[in-house]
Design a protein around this motif. Structure first.
Motif: not given
Length: 195
Positions: A174-195
């Motif tokens: 569960r920790r591994y999957i939540s960490g993986l989802c968090g990294r994917l979400l962070q990567r997607g947000v960083s690509k979407a936002l110009p900051v």
């Protein structure tokens, strides 16, 4: 082969001499749930009284848990009938599924005892209960299909995480999957936002 025949003859002679030794020493369903003889011990026994259910006997608890489990199965079955019409009747599906989940939790609470379930609540179980309550409130109280779908999605995610945590080694998974989802979400947000 002769040894097997001799053992069989001894067994038959022993059962004839002892009368009906097939019957269990404890009558009825209590024999199924009694502690086994030996070094093993059961973590649950329906005979243990629960302070939150002071007037219920073990038989009453088993019958009530069986009724709740049967009603949960009925709700799950009716919800399954709405799967082909999920886009048209999403609120009814989510309501029936949530009612089945609530009745299933009531059945487990009656069997294990609510005091045991409330003594050490897991954070994922509390999130699941919140999602379950939110889904029922959105479906029955607000009658909002988008909020009901959001609550049902939260219920599915928290229920899956709760079940994954119950498996051996599931907390690490569960920790591994939540960490993986968090990294994917962070990567997607960083690509979407110009900051």
């Amino acid at each position: 082969m002769a040894d097997l025949n001799r053992q069989l003859q001894e067994y038959v002679a022993q059962s004839k001499a002892g009368g009906s030794s097939v019957a269990s020493p404890e009558p009825g369903w209590r024999a199924w749930f009694s502690a086994p003889s030996g070094s093993l011990s059961w973590s649950w026994s329906p005979v243990e009284p629960d302070p939150l259910l002071p007037g219920m006997s073990a038989t009453q608890r088993l019958v009530a848990a069986g009724v709740c489990a049967a009603m949960a199965a009925l709700c799950f079955g009716l919800a399954g009938l709405y799967v082909p019409l999920l886009l048209l009747r999403a609120r009814k599906f989510a309501m029936l599924w949530s009612m089945g989940s609530a009745l299933g939790l009531c059945s487990a609470g009656l069997l294990r005892g609510p005091n045991r379930l409330l003594r050490e609540p897991e954070p994922w179980a509390l999130l699941y209960l919140a999602a379950l309550g939110g889904t029922l409130y959105a479906a029955l109280g607000l009658r909002s299909t988008p909020l009901t779908l959001l609550g049902a999605a939260a219920q599915i995610v928290t229920g899956a995480a709760l079940l994954l945590g119950m498996l051996p080694g599931g907390a690490a998974g569960r920790r591994y999957i939540s960490g993986l989802c968090g990294r994917l979400l962070q990567r997607g947000v960083s690509k979407a936002l110009p900051v």
